[in-house]
Structures are given as structure tokens and as C-alpha cells.
Design a protein around this motif. Structure first.
Motif, mmCIF file in Angstrom:
data_model
loop_
_atom_site.group_PDB
_atom_site.id
_atom_site.type_symbol
_atom_site.label_atom_id
_atom_site.label_comp_id
_atom_site.label_asym_id
_atom_site.label_seq_id
_atom_site.Cartn_x
_atom_site.Cartn_y
_atom_site.Cartn_z
ATOM 1 N N LEU A 366 43.398 44.068 39.841
ATOM 2 C CA LEU A 366 43.839 42.740 39.420
ATOM 3 C C LEU A 366 44.918 42.854 38.342
ATOM 4 O O LEU A 366 45.928 42.135 38.362
ATOM 5 C CB LEU A 366 42.624 41.963 38.879
ATOM 6 C CG LEU A 366 42.751 40.446 38.883
ATOM 7 C CD1 LEU A 366 42.885 39.915 40.295
ATOM 8 C CD2 LEU A 366 41.523 39.829 38.199
ATOM 9 N N ILE A 367 44.705 43.776 37.413
ATOM 10 C CA ILE A 367 45.692 43.995 36.341
ATOM 11 C C ILE A 367 47.028 44.428 36.961
ATOM 12 O O ILE A 367 48.090 43.908 36.610
ATOM 13 C CB ILE A 367 45.184 45.057 35.331
ATOM 14 C CG1 ILE A 367 43.995 44.490 34.540
ATOM 15 C CG2 ILE A 367 46.299 45.499 34.383
ATOM 16 C CD1 ILE A 367 43.298 45.493 33.641
ATOM 17 N N LEU A 368 46.913 45.358 37.929
ATOM 18 C CA LEU A 368 48.126 45.864 38.587
ATOM 19 C C LEU A 368 48.872 44.737 39.305
ATOM 20 O O LEU A 368 50.096 44.659 39.274
ATOM 21 C CB LEU A 368 47.711 46.953 39.586
ATOM 22 C CG LEU A 368 48.746 48.039 39.866
ATOM 23 C CD1 LEU A 368 49.139 48.746 38.577
ATOM 24 C CD2 LEU A 368 48.199 49.054 40.870
ATOM 25 N N LEU A 369 48.115 43.844 39.922
ATOM 26 C CA LEU A 369 48.680 42.697 40.639
ATOM 27 C C LEU A 369 49.432 41.770 39.681
ATOM 28 O O LEU A 369 50.531 41.297 39.966
ATOM 29 C CB LEU A 369 47.521 41.922 41.297
ATOM 30 C CG LEU A 369 47.786 41.336 42.671
ATOM 31 C CD1 LEU A 369 48.118 42.446 43.659
ATOM 32 C CD2 LEU A 369 46.562 40.554 43.156
ATOM 33 N N GLN A 370 48.831 41.564 38.509
ATOM 34 C CA GLN A 370 49.448 40.694 37.504
ATOM 35 C C GLN A 370 50.733 41.308 36.965
ATOM 36 O O GLN A 370 51.693 40.611 36.678
ATOM 37 C CB GLN A 370 48.458 40.433 36.365
ATOM 38 C CG GLN A 370 47.347 39.482 36.786
ATOM 39 C CD GLN A 370 46.288 39.324 35.706
ATOM 40 O OE1 GLN A 370 45.784 40.298 35.171
ATOM 41 N NE2 GLN A 370 45.963 38.095 35.383
ATOM 42 N N VAL A 371 50.743 42.648 36.897
ATOM 43 C CA VAL A 371 51.963 43.354 36.462
ATOM 44 C C VAL A 371 53.045 43.150 37.514
ATOM 45 O O VAL A 371 54.202 42.833 37.207
ATOM 46 C CB VAL A 371 51.695 44.868 36.269
ATOM 47 C CG1 VAL A 371 52.990 45.614 35.982
ATOM 48 C CG2 VAL A 371 50.703 45.087 35.125
ATOM 49 N N ALA A 372 52.627 43.276 38.798
ATOM 50 C CA ALA A 372 53.582 43.168 39.916
ATOM 51 C C ALA A 372 54.264 41.802 39.961
ATOM 52 O O ALA A 372 55.437 41.697 40.249
ATOM 53 C CB ALA A 372 52.863 43.445 41.226
ATOM 54 N N VAL A 373 53.498 40.773 39.623
ATOM 55 C CA VAL A 373 54.100 39.427 39.656
ATOM 56 C C VAL A 373 54.711 39.036 38.304
ATOM 57 O O VAL A 373 55.148 37.920 38.092
ATOM 58 C CB VAL A 373 53.089 38.338 40.129
ATOM 59 C CG1 VAL A 373 52.642 38.597 41.553
ATOM 60 C CG2 VAL A 373 51.897 38.244 39.169
ATOM 61 N N GLY A 374 54.716 40.008 37.401
ATOM 62 C CA GLY A 374 55.401 39.792 36.123
ATOM 63 C C GLY A 374 54.614 38.990 35.114
ATOM 64 O O GLY A 374 55.161 38.504 34.127
#
Ligand SMILES: [Zn+2]
Length: 378
Positions: A366-374
Motif C-alpha cells: 500500500l505504501i509503495l502504491l501511494q508512492v507510485a501515485v505521488g
């Protein structure tokens, strides 16, 4: 009026004193023990008998069963004092049972009390039988969930295993190479790190395995009294030839300082000496594979001749180091790796562990996903 009251009191006291015997009588424990002796063709004069029982732990109709221990002693001649009546620890939820073992023939009669009756089975539990696949399956069929307990402990007794080792097996309710390692570690500790005035032990079992139960029995280090801390660490225990076993801290309460040392255990040498393979301890199919059990019985019994040679298997994994009171508190806490806390190992970073909980989970994804969407930056 007074006489009636006194008579009532006497009756009440008598029923209290005979309550256990009455429960024992209603089960006809003496008859069941005698039947088992007859099946084996032995008497209370026969040498080489041993009885294992969970009497004293099991409950029958809500009553405790210590009275059965006395009945067994009377009928078989085996006693706790002679070291041939072994009270095996079990949950109070388990049924009452006893097993009489004749060391001369290795025959065993097992009787279990269920639905108001004793049901008895006879089987030969010689090591050469119980360590083959077919022999194990037959033993399992005859003794059910108590097969492993009886096969390893009765045979160890027959081979002259030391009494304090059997005490560990009583509480652990089986004997296994893991329990043996705990017995050897205690032997090593007593030899090399005897306590001085004002000193006490804390044992950190990390990674924990069956050894902890032997250490608990022999050194009276229990989790409840905080003398023992157990933490899991590596899931690859049985594929490692010489894993870390734990840390001993010797705390001096007068000086308010401590010293510690880490241990490792040589599974590889144990396997060589007992003619077992390390990989067999985790066979395909796990506990459904007879090999899971037979290798443990073979490993345990093959080890008895070396039980007083802890130097061969136990060794230090560190030099002696100083321990502060803060460190002693912290190593007991959740989430603290004791080896890292005491400076014995470098902290390890887990790749993909973004929230720092030491593992990779969906929370990290989830953290990685949030990074991906900025939304956030790491
Ligand atoms: Zn065990």
C-alpha cells in the motif's frame, strides 16, 4: 442434637477423605492394572517394569486422579521413589491412561479410560519395531495420540536414561532430540557458568524449540517468573547444522550488572552419532509421514550414551559480554532481537519492508502504491 451434628461432621470428613479412593474404586483402577499385568504375564515381583501415566493431571468426572498413582504403586510395585513410575504431564482435558512396560520383552499394555470403562491394548514397542514405518503405524494404531510419548520415554527408561532427563521428558510429555539439546545446554551452563553469590540466570531461548522445556525444569527458569524469555527467529532451524540456540545472562543483583554469552548447538554431530539425517526431521507430508516420528525416536534413543558429554554438542557463539540493566529489560520486550540488542549481530533490513515492522506485508504494498501515485515519498 449435638450428637447428630458431630456424626454429620464425621461423615462429611470421611467422605472428604475417601472421595479420591471412591472415584478410583468406581473406575476399578486396581482391576484394570491387574488385567494389564496378567496380559503381560508379570507380577509386582517382576523386575524391569515401568509405568507411565497421566494420573494426577487428568480429571475423571470432575475429580482429580492422584489416588490412581497410589493404586498403580500398590498393584505393580513401581513407585515414583524407585524412578519406575513416571507421571506424564498432560492437559486436564485429556483422558486418564496408564501404560505398563516390561523392559525384558519390550511389551507394553496401554489402558485408557473413556466413557466409563478402561480399554486396553498390548503392543511390542522395542526400538527396532517403533523406528520402522510399518512398526510405527502399528504403534500409532494401538496407542493413538500417546504413541510417541510412550515409545520414546519407556524405551529411554529401559536404556537407563538419567532420572533428571526423564523429569524433563515427563513435563514435555515426549522425548526428542530438541529436548535433549536443552538438557545438554544446562549441563554445559552448570559446568562452565556456576552461579556466584547474588547472581541469577536469565535464559533467552531464541530461536525457541523443545530445549526450553528442559531448561525450565532443570534451572527453574519459567516465563511466568520472567527467568525465561522465548522468541522465534529462524524458520530454518532444522536445515541448519549448527544454529544459534540462545543467550544466557548472569545477573548480579548486588552489583546491578550482568554478563552474557550466546550458545549454538551442533545438530549435525547429533545426527551423525544417532545415524539420522537432518532432512528427515522435516519429511514430505510432515506429521502424516511415519519418518517424522521414527527419526525423532531414533535420534532421541541413539543419543542417550552421549547425554553427559555436553562439550561435544554445545559451544559458544560469542565471547562473554557485559549486560546493563537497561539491556536486560529491553531484550525481554516485544519486537527486540536480543542478538542485535546485545551487540552480537548487525540489524538486518528487510527488502520491501517500508513501514519497518521487519516483514513484507500488504501494508508495505500500500505504501509503495501511494508512492507510485505521488501521494507520499519514502
Ligand atoms: Zn519435543
Amino acid at each position: 442434637m449435638k450428637t447428630i451434628a458431630i456424626l454429620g461432621l464425621i461423615m462429611l470428613l470421611c467422605s472428604g477423605f475417601t472421595g479420591i479412593a471412591a472415584a478410583d474404586d468406581s473406575m476399578n483402577m486396581a482391576g484394570a492394572v491387574q488385567d494389564a499385568m496378567d496380559t503381560l504375564g508379570v507380577t509386582n515381583e517382576t523386575p524391569g517394569l515401568c509405568v507411565l501415566t497421566d494420573a494426577g493431571y487428568a480429571k475423571v468426572n470432575g475429580e482429580t486422579t492422584q489416588g490412581c498413582i497410589e493404586t498403580i504403586r500398590k498393584e505393580t510395585g513401581c513407585s515414583i521413589g524407585d524412578g519406575n513410575l513416571l507421571p506424564i504431564h498432560r492437559s486436564v482435558n485429556k483422558p486418564l491412561w496408564f501404560a505398563i512396560f516390561d523392559n525384558a520383552t519390550k511389551d507394553c499394555v496401554y489402558a485408557v479410560y473413556k466413557n466409563g470403562v478402561f480399554t486396553a491394548t498390548e503392543i511390542n514397542i522395542a526400538e527396532e519395531n517403533v523406528t520402522t514405518g510399518d512398526g510405527w503405524n502399528a504403534t500409532k494404531k494401538a496407542l493413538g495420540a500417546d504413541a510417541f510419548t510412550i515409545a520414546c520415554i519407556a524405551n529411554a527408561w529401559g536404556y537407563g536414561a538419567p532420572y533428571d532427563f526423564l523429569k524433563c521428558a515427563e513435563i514435555h510429555n515426549h522425548l526428542c532430540p530438541g529436548l535433549t539439546s536443552g538438557y545438554l545446554i544446562v549441563d554445559y551452563i552448570r559446568e562452565n557458568y556456576p552461579l556466584g553469590p547474588g547472581e541469577s540466570y536469565t535464559w533467552i531461548g531464541c530461536p525457541n524449540w523443545c530445549k526450553e522445556d528442559a531448561i525450565q525444569v532443570l534451572l527453574d527458569l519459567t516465563p511466568g517468573k520472567k527467568g525465561m524469555v522465548v522468541k522465534q527467529r529462524s524458520k530454518e532451524l532444522f536445515v541448519k547444522e549448527k544454529p544459534l540456540a540462545g543467550i544466557l545472562i548472569i545477573w548480579n543483583d548486588t552489583a546491578k550488572s550482568g554478563r552474557g554469552v550466546a550458545f549454538q548447538y551442533d545438530w549435525g554431530k547429533m545426527c551423525n552419532l544417532s545415524d539420522t539425517n537432518l532432512t528427515d526431521f522435516k519429511p514430505p507430508g510432515g506429521k502424516t509421514n511415519p519418518l517424522f516420528w521414527t527419526v525423532r525416536i531414533k535420534g532421541s534413543l541413539g543419543f542417550i550414551p552421549y547425554i553427559n558429554q555436553s562439550d561435544m554438542f554445545v559451544s559458544l557463539a560469542s565471547d562473554e559480554f557485559a549486560v546493563t540493566s537497561e539491556q536486560l529489560d529491553r531484550v525481554k520486550m516485544v519486537g527486540v532481537d536480543p542478538y542485535v540488542e546485545l551487540g552480537l549481530e548487525e540489524p538486518t533490513e528487510v527488502r520491501g519492508d517500508f513501514n519497518g515492522d521487519g516483514k513484507v506485508t500488504s501494508a508495505d504494498a500500500l505504501i509503495l502504491l501511494q508512492v507510485a501515485v505521488g501521494k507520499i515519498t519514502l
